[in-house]
Write a protein that holds these residues in place. Structure first.
Motif, PDB file in Angstrom:
ATOM      1  N   LYS A  19       0.861  -1.177   0.000  1.00  0.00           N
ATOM      2  CA  LYS A  19       0.000   0.000   0.000  1.00  0.00           C
ATOM      3  C   LYS A  19       0.899   1.228   0.000  1.00  0.00           C
ATOM      4  O   LYS A  19       1.829   1.318   0.795  1.00  0.00           O
ATOM      5  N   ILE A  20       0.633   2.167  -0.921  1.00  0.00           N
ATOM      6  CA  ILE A  20       1.440   3.384  -1.014  1.00  0.00           C
ATOM      7  C   ILE A  20       0.520   4.586  -1.147  1.00  0.00           C
ATOM      8  O   ILE A  20      -0.620   4.477  -1.596  1.00  0.00           O
ATOM      9  N   ALA A  21       1.045   5.758  -0.756  1.00  0.00           N
ATOM     10  CA  ALA A  21       0.347   7.035  -0.917  1.00  0.00           C
ATOM     11  C   ALA A  21       1.118   7.850  -1.945  1.00  0.00           C
ATOM     12  O   ALA A  21       2.301   8.127  -1.767  1.00  0.00           O
ATOM     13  N   VAL A  22       0.467   8.211  -3.053  1.00  0.00           N
ATOM     14  CA  VAL A  22       1.115   8.936  -4.144  1.00  0.00           C
ATOM     15  C   VAL A  22       0.382  10.252  -4.380  1.00  0.00           C
ATOM     16  O   VAL A  22      -0.691  10.488  -3.826  1.00  0.00           O
ATOM     17  N   GLU A  23       0.978  11.109  -5.212  1.00  0.00           N
ATOM     18  CA  GLU A  23       0.311  12.346  -5.607  1.00  0.00           C
ATOM     19  C   GLU A  23      -1.018  12.007  -6.256  1.00  0.00           C
ATOM     20  O   GLU A  23      -1.188  10.941  -6.830  1.00  0.00           O
ATOM     21  N   LYS A  24      -1.978  12.914  -6.177  1.00  0.00           N
ATOM     22  CA  LYS A  24      -3.341  12.648  -6.619  1.00  0.00           C
ATOM     23  C   LYS A  24      -3.403  12.159  -8.066  1.00  0.00           C
ATOM     24  O   LYS A  24      -2.821  12.751  -8.965  1.00  0.00           O
ATOM     25  N   LEU A  25      -4.106  11.043  -8.262  1.00  0.00           N
ATOM     26  CA  LEU A  25      -4.366  10.464  -9.571  1.00  0.00           C
ATOM     27  C   LEU A  25      -5.873  10.477  -9.815  1.00  0.00           C
ATOM     28  O   LEU A  25      -6.658  10.388  -8.869  1.00  0.00           O
ATOM     29  N   ALA A  26      -6.276  10.584 -11.070  1.00  0.00           N
ATOM     30  CA  ALA A  26      -7.695  10.593 -11.407  1.00  0.00           C
ATOM     31  C   ALA A  26      -8.294   9.215 -11.187  1.00  0.00           C
ATOM     32  O   ALA A  26      -7.680   8.204 -11.519  1.00  0.00           O
ATOM     33  N   GLY A  27      -9.502   9.180 -10.637  1.00  0.00           N
ATOM     34  CA  GLY A  27     -10.197   7.924 -10.432  1.00  0.00           C
ATOM     35  C   GLY A  27     -10.913   7.895  -9.104  1.00  0.00           C
ATOM     36  O   GLY A  27     -10.613   8.662  -8.189  1.00  0.00           O
ATOM     37  N   GLU A  28     -11.882   6.985  -9.007  1.00  0.00           N
ATOM     38  CA  GLU A  28     -12.662   6.815  -7.791  1.00  0.00           C
ATOM     39  C   GLU A  28     -12.167   5.599  -7.023  1.00  0.00           C
ATOM     40  O   GLU A  28     -11.453   4.755  -7.562  1.00  0.00           O
ATOM     41  N   LEU A  89      -3.742  13.422  -1.950  1.00  0.00           N
ATOM     42  CA  LEU A  89      -3.073  12.133  -2.123  1.00  0.00           C
ATOM     43  C   LEU A  89      -4.055  11.088  -2.633  1.00  0.00           C
ATOM     44  O   LEU A  89      -5.261  11.210  -2.451  1.00  0.00           O
ATOM     45  N   THR A  90      -3.512  10.049  -3.247  1.00  0.00           N
ATOM     46  CA  THR A  90      -4.276   8.873  -3.624  1.00  0.00           C
ATOM     47  C   THR A  90      -3.628   7.677  -2.947  1.00  0.00           C
ATOM     48  O   THR A  90      -2.426   7.470  -3.077  1.00  0.00           O
ATOM     49  N   LEU A  91      -4.422   6.895  -2.229  1.00  0.00           N
ATOM     50  CA  LEU A  91      -3.923   5.689  -1.576  1.00  0.00           C
ATOM     51  C   LEU A  91      -4.126   4.513  -2.519  1.00  0.00           C
ATOM     52  O   LEU A  91      -5.241   4.273  -2.994  1.00  0.00           O
ATOM     53  N   LEU A  92      -3.041   3.789  -2.809  1.00  0.00           N
ATOM     54  CA  LEU A  92      -3.075   2.683  -3.770  1.00  0.00           C
ATOM     55  C   LEU A  92      -2.707   1.376  -3.099  1.00  0.00           C
ATOM     56  O   LEU A  92      -1.842   1.336  -2.226  1.00  0.00           O
ATOM     57  N   ARG A  93      -3.343   0.289  -3.549  1.00  0.00           N
ATOM     58  CA  ARG A  93      -2.947  -1.067  -3.185  1.00  0.00           C
ATOM     59  C   ARG A  93      -2.451  -1.732  -4.472  1.00  0.00           C
ATOM     60  O   ARG A  93      -3.176  -1.804  -5.458  1.00  0.00           O
ATOM     61  N   ILE A  94      -1.208  -2.204  -4.451  1.00  0.00           N
ATOM     62  CA  ILE A  94      -0.623  -2.824  -5.634  1.00  0.00           C
ATOM     63  C   ILE A  94      -1.220  -4.215  -5.782  1.00  0.00           C
ATOM     64  O   ILE A  94      -1.113  -5.058  -4.882  1.00  0.00           O
TER      65      ILE A  94
END
Length: 139
Positions: A19-28, A89-94
């Motif tokens: 799980k990472i926090a990256v700069e804002k990406l488009a999407g819900e 931020l956008t929180l992502l799960r790889i």
């Protein structure tokens, strides 16, 4: 397998399940995106060719980071300014790292061509013609 990806001007070392926090990406939240800017890929201690490797990630949430206070002061001039900033931020799960992740991406919706076809059928409004008689009579 791990990969080093670049997004938002920063580099992240990721593996499946991270799980990472990256700069804002488009999407819900819940959507799947692909991070195609892979700089390095490897498995264990050996480095593999990063060409064609795609990292698939799921958006967990759109959030804001901690507040940063910006305080400016010039001594002996009664000058003080205070401002705050919270970065988006956008929180992502790889989900997957590798070439096979490209097939797992969500298919594009076909509603877009229908909207364009409906917009093309609408008649175009023309501007009213200018009256030459009123301009000629005023002279």
């Amino acid at each position: 397998m791990f990969a080093v990806v670049r997004t938002g001007g920063k580099q992240y070392r990721v593996a499946a399940g991270d799980k990472i926090a990256v700069e804002k990406l488009a999407g819900e939240a819940g959507e799947t995106i692909t991070l195609s800017d892979v700089l390095l890929a490897g498995d264990g201690g050996e480095v593999k060719d990063a060409k064609g490797v795609v990292v698939s990630a799921e958006i967990i949430a759109q959030a804001k980071s901690e507040k940063v206070i910006v305080f400016k002061k010039r001594r002996r001039h009664n000058y003080r300014r205070k401002a705050g900033h919270r970065q988006q931020l956008t929180l992502l799960r790889i989900v997957a790292v590798g070439g096979e992740a490209k097939k797992a991406a969500a298919p594009k919706k076909e509603a877009e061509p229908k909207v364009e076809a409906a917009a093309a059928e609408k008649p175009v409004k023309k501007a009213p013609a200018k009256k030459a008689d009123a301009a000629g009579a005023a002279e």
